[in-house]
Enzyme design. Structure first.
Site, PDB file in Angstrom:
ATOM      1  N   ASP A  37      19.152  15.911  44.385  1.00  0.00           N
ATOM      2  CA  ASP A  37      18.868  17.700  44.027  1.00  0.00           C
ATOM      3  C   ASP A  37      17.435  18.008  44.056  1.00  0.00           C
ATOM      4  O   ASP A  37      16.343  17.306  44.386  1.00  0.00           O
ATOM      5  CB  ASP A  37      19.123  17.753  42.427  1.00  0.00           C
ATOM      6  CG  ASP A  37      20.437  19.246  43.011  1.00  0.00           C
ATOM      7  OD1 ASP A  37      21.158  19.276  42.172  1.00  0.00           O
ATOM      8  OD2 ASP A  37      19.400  19.836  41.958  1.00  0.00           O
ATOM      9  N   VAL A  59      17.092  20.567  50.628  1.00  0.00           N
ATOM     10  CA  VAL A  59      17.814  20.223  51.963  1.00  0.00           C
ATOM     11  C   VAL A  59      17.741  20.632  53.478  1.00  0.00           C
ATOM     12  O   VAL A  59      17.969  20.099  54.218  1.00  0.00           O
ATOM     13  CB  VAL A  59      19.533  20.353  51.542  1.00  0.00           C
ATOM     14  CG1 VAL A  59      19.790  19.326  50.639  1.00  0.00           C
ATOM     15  CG2 VAL A  59      20.296  21.649  51.028  1.00  0.00           C
ATOM     16  N   CYS A  85      26.925  18.716  48.704  1.00  0.00           N
ATOM     17  CA  CYS A  85      26.983  20.428  47.517  1.00  0.00           C
ATOM     18  C   CYS A  85      26.193  21.182  47.508  1.00  0.00           C
ATOM     19  O   CYS A  85      26.114  22.139  47.054  1.00  0.00           O
ATOM     20  CB  CYS A  85      28.103  19.313  46.808  1.00  0.00           C
ATOM     21  SG  CYS A  85      29.214  18.904  45.938  1.00  0.00           S
ATOM     22  N   TYR A 161      25.687  34.119  52.224  1.00  0.00           N
ATOM     23  CA  TYR A 161      26.553  33.793  51.976  1.00  0.00           C
ATOM     24  C   TYR A 161      27.527  33.311  52.778  1.00  0.00           C
ATOM     25  O   TYR A 161      28.162  32.250  53.524  1.00  0.00           O
ATOM     26  CB  TYR A 161      26.939  34.052  50.103  1.00  0.00           C
ATOM     27  CG  TYR A 161      27.929  32.543  50.114  1.00  0.00           C
ATOM     28  CD1 TYR A 161      27.203  31.798  49.668  1.00  0.00           C
ATOM     29  CD2 TYR A 161      28.619  32.952  49.822  1.00  0.00           C
ATOM     30  CE1 TYR A 161      27.874  30.297  49.044  1.00  0.00           C
ATOM     31  CE2 TYR A 161      29.555  31.563  49.279  1.00  0.00           C
ATOM     32  CZ  TYR A 161      28.995  30.289  48.678  1.00  0.00           C
ATOM     33  OH  TYR A 161      29.891  29.618  47.818  1.00  0.00           O
ATOM     34  N   LYS A 165      28.630  30.098  55.114  1.00  0.00           N
ATOM     35  CA  LYS A 165      29.792  29.051  54.916  1.00  0.00           C
ATOM     36  C   LYS A 165      30.626  29.126  56.667  1.00  0.00           C
ATOM     37  O   LYS A 165      30.743  28.398  56.822  1.00  0.00           O
ATOM     38  CB  LYS A 165      30.258  29.409  53.525  1.00  0.00           C
ATOM     39  CG  LYS A 165      29.225  29.082  52.744  1.00  0.00           C
ATOM     40  CD  LYS A 165      28.851  27.973  52.399  1.00  0.00           C
ATOM     41  CE  LYS A 165      28.189  27.507  50.763  1.00  0.00           C
ATOM     42  NZ  LYS A 165      28.211  26.253  51.020  1.00  0.00           N
ATOM     43  N   THR A 196      32.260  25.958  37.621  1.00  0.00           N
ATOM     44  CA  THR A 196      31.515  25.328  37.678  1.00  0.00           C
ATOM     45  C   THR A 196      29.872  26.415  36.897  1.00  0.00           C
ATOM     46  O   THR A 196      30.890  27.386  36.680  1.00  0.00           O
ATOM     47  CB  THR A 196      30.145  25.183  39.113  1.00  0.00           C
ATOM     48  OG1 THR A 196      30.519  26.456  39.819  1.00  0.00           O
ATOM     49  CG2 THR A 196      31.643  23.924  39.615  1.00  0.00           C
TER      50      THR A 196
HETATM   51  P1  NAP Z   1      25.819  24.432  41.818  1.00  0.00           P
HETATM   52  O1  NAP Z   1      26.165  24.178  39.912  1.00  0.00           O
HETATM   53  O2  NAP Z   1      24.800  25.267  41.044  1.00  0.00           O
HETATM   54  O3  NAP Z   1      25.565  23.006  42.197  1.00  0.00           O
HETATM   55  C1  NAP Z   1      24.327  23.402  43.408  1.00  0.00           C
HETATM   56  C2  NAP Z   1      23.217  22.111  43.003  1.00  0.00           C
HETATM   57  O4  NAP Z   1      22.913  22.246  44.719  1.00  0.00           O
HETATM   58  C3  NAP Z   1      22.400  22.841  42.041  1.00  0.00           C
HETATM   59  O5  NAP Z   1      22.014  21.170  41.601  1.00  0.00           O
HETATM   60  C4  NAP Z   1      21.295  22.970  43.057  1.00  0.00           C
HETATM   61  O6  NAP Z   1      19.959  23.399  42.393  1.00  0.00           O
HETATM   62  C5  NAP Z   1      21.197  22.810  44.322  1.00  0.00           C
HETATM   63  N1  NAP Z   1      20.229  22.746  45.504  1.00  0.00           N
HETATM   64  C6  NAP Z   1      20.158  24.683  45.344  1.00  0.00           C
HETATM   65  N2  NAP Z   1      19.594  23.856  46.491  1.00  0.00           N
HETATM   66  C7  NAP Z   1      19.108  23.235  47.436  1.00  0.00           C
HETATM   67  C8  NAP Z   1      17.801  22.870  47.807  1.00  0.00           C
HETATM   68  N3  NAP Z   1      17.410  23.215  48.870  1.00  0.00           N
HETATM   69  N4  NAP Z   1      18.041  21.062  48.088  1.00  0.00           N
HETATM   70  C9  NAP Z   1      18.721  20.804  47.003  1.00  0.00           C
HETATM   71  N5  NAP Z   1      19.518  21.112  46.206  1.00  0.00           N
HETATM   72  C10 NAP Z   1      19.422  22.224  46.002  1.00  0.00           C
HETATM   73  O7  NAP Z   1      27.097  24.768  42.504  1.00  0.00           O
HETATM   74  P2  NAP Z   1      28.353  24.207  42.666  1.00  0.00           P
HETATM   75  O8  NAP Z   1      29.579  25.164  41.926  1.00  0.00           O
HETATM   76  O9  NAP Z   1      28.879  22.986  42.008  1.00  0.00           O
HETATM   77  O10 NAP Z   1      28.747  23.911  44.351  1.00  0.00           O
HETATM   78  C11 NAP Z   1      28.688  23.388  45.337  1.00  0.00           C
HETATM   79  C12 NAP Z   1      28.989  23.684  46.770  1.00  0.00           C
HETATM   80  O11 NAP Z   1      30.308  24.128  46.399  1.00  0.00           O
HETATM   81  C13 NAP Z   1      28.037  25.076  47.244  1.00  0.00           C
HETATM   82  O12 NAP Z   1      27.528  24.522  48.306  1.00  0.00           O
HETATM   83  C14 NAP Z   1      28.396  26.649  46.725  1.00  0.00           C
HETATM   84  O13 NAP Z   1      27.918  26.944  47.450  1.00  0.00           O
HETATM   85  C15 NAP Z   1      29.986  25.613  47.090  1.00  0.00           C
HETATM   86  N6  NAP Z   1      31.111  26.758  46.409  1.00  0.00           N
HETATM   87  C16 NAP Z   1      30.879  26.593  45.598  1.00  0.00           C
HETATM   88  C17 NAP Z   1      32.053  27.436  44.590  1.00  0.00           C
HETATM   89  C18 NAP Z   1      32.482  27.764  43.380  1.00  0.00           C
HETATM   90  O14 NAP Z   1      33.181  28.605  42.900  1.00  0.00           O
HETATM   91  N7  NAP Z   1      31.804  27.115  42.248  1.00  0.00           N
HETATM   92  C19 NAP Z   1      33.590  28.522  45.601  1.00  0.00           C
HETATM   93  C20 NAP Z   1      32.992  28.275  47.024  1.00  0.00           C
HETATM   94  C21 NAP Z   1      32.014  26.729  47.357  1.00  0.00           C
HETATM   95  P3  NAP Z   1      19.898  24.948  41.602  1.00  0.00           P
HETATM   96  O15 NAP Z   1      20.846  24.475  40.374  1.00  0.00           O
HETATM   97  O16 NAP Z   1      18.138  24.135  40.892  1.00  0.00           O
HETATM   98  O17 NAP Z   1      20.020  25.805  42.072  1.00  0.00           O
END
Ligand code: NAP
Length: 255
Positions: A37, A59, A85, A161, A165, A196
């Protein structure tokens, strides 16, 4: 079914949300999990709770992921399971009250979500090719990316976004085709609304309104349901080059 006992796995964005839960379910199956992360403290928190190993990397940065992957390999071996993720989801209109969409912000979203996913895939796949096959069909490993239903029906304010994606969706098949000769599968999950921090920090009424748009079940998905799908993809060798929506049949409205 791939025996995950002592198999090395890498989960990016593992400090939070779906990545953290995926790291846990893989560890529960016996995998030696590396939690990557950008936020090292959160990665360490996940890693400590599952007996894993934490690394910090951005990443979207080549040398940063190369260094993190090397320290992961030194610690647990070459990952056979890689789950991307890491992602960001800032909203901004193409033409907003303050003028046109900030170009730096657009590039940042593409960089983290799309270039970052590709960066992890290319570096992890290059290492995986050197592993011995673990199944009769010659399987060496599996890479699972994360897109979003916004790849298909992005809402107003999601231009960057959704484009990022959509790129992850489009990357899936050519990557699977190219890596097939090495026995490496590539799959993508496109989540809908998952509970989340990203969603749960929104005001209650917004959360209720969003959850009400899911046909069935009428609630947010659990990060655990994402983790279970990752496990199924790992176990089911015929899943390759495909994007699976995990969304309770939601089709996002324009806003
Ligand atoms: P999350 O809780 O915000 O987790 C994402 C993690 O990625 C965070 O720890 C974040 O750190 C880290 N991150 C951000 N930029 C980064 C980088 N450049 N290098 C390494 N790590 C990085 O989000 P989530 O909801 O679990 O989402 C996981 C994935 O699912 C994401 O790709 C998101 O777009 C996708 N998604 C989520 C949803 C939803 O409803 N939650 C729906 C569709 C798709 P920081 O917190 O410090 O930024």
């Amino acid at each position: 079914m791939m025996d995950l006992n002592d198999v090395a796995a890498l989960v990016t964005g593992g400090g939070s949300g779906m990545g953290a839960v995926t790291a846990r379910v893989l560890a529960e199956r016996g995998a030696r999990v590396v939690v990557l992360d950008v936020n090292l403290e959160n990665a360490q928190h996940t890693a400590e709770s599952i007996g894993g190993f934490a690394v910090s990397a951005d990443v979207s940065n080549g040398p940063s992921v190369e260094a993190a992957l090397q320290s992961a390999i030194d610690e647990v071996g070459v990952p056979r399971v890689v789950v991307s993720c890491a992602g960001i989801a800032p909203a901004s209109r193409i033409v907003g009250r303050d003028g046109p969409h900030d170009l730096d912000l657009y590039q940042q979203v593409i960089n983290v979500n799309l270039v970052g996913t590709f960066n992890v895939l290319r570096l992890a796949a290059a290492r995986m090719t050197g592993l011995d096959p673990v199944s009769d069909s010659g399987s060496r490993g599996v890479i699972v990316n994360t897109a979003s239903v916004a790849a298909y029906e992005g809402q107003i304010g999601q231009a960057a976004y959704s484009a990022s994606k959509g790129g992850v969706v489009a990357l899936t098949l050519p990557a699977a085709r190219e890596l097939a000769r090495f026995g490496i599968r590539v799959m993508t999950i496109a989540p809908g609304l998952i509970g989340t921090p990203m969603l749960l920090n929104m005001p209650d009424e917004v959360q209720q309104s969003l959850a009400g748009q899911v046909p069935f079940p009428q609630r947010f998905g659990e990060p655990q349901e994402y983790g279970q799908l990752v496990l199924h993809i790992v176990d089911n060798e015929m899943l390759n080059g495909e994007v699976i929506r995990l969304d309770g049949a939601i089709r996002l409205q324009p806003k």
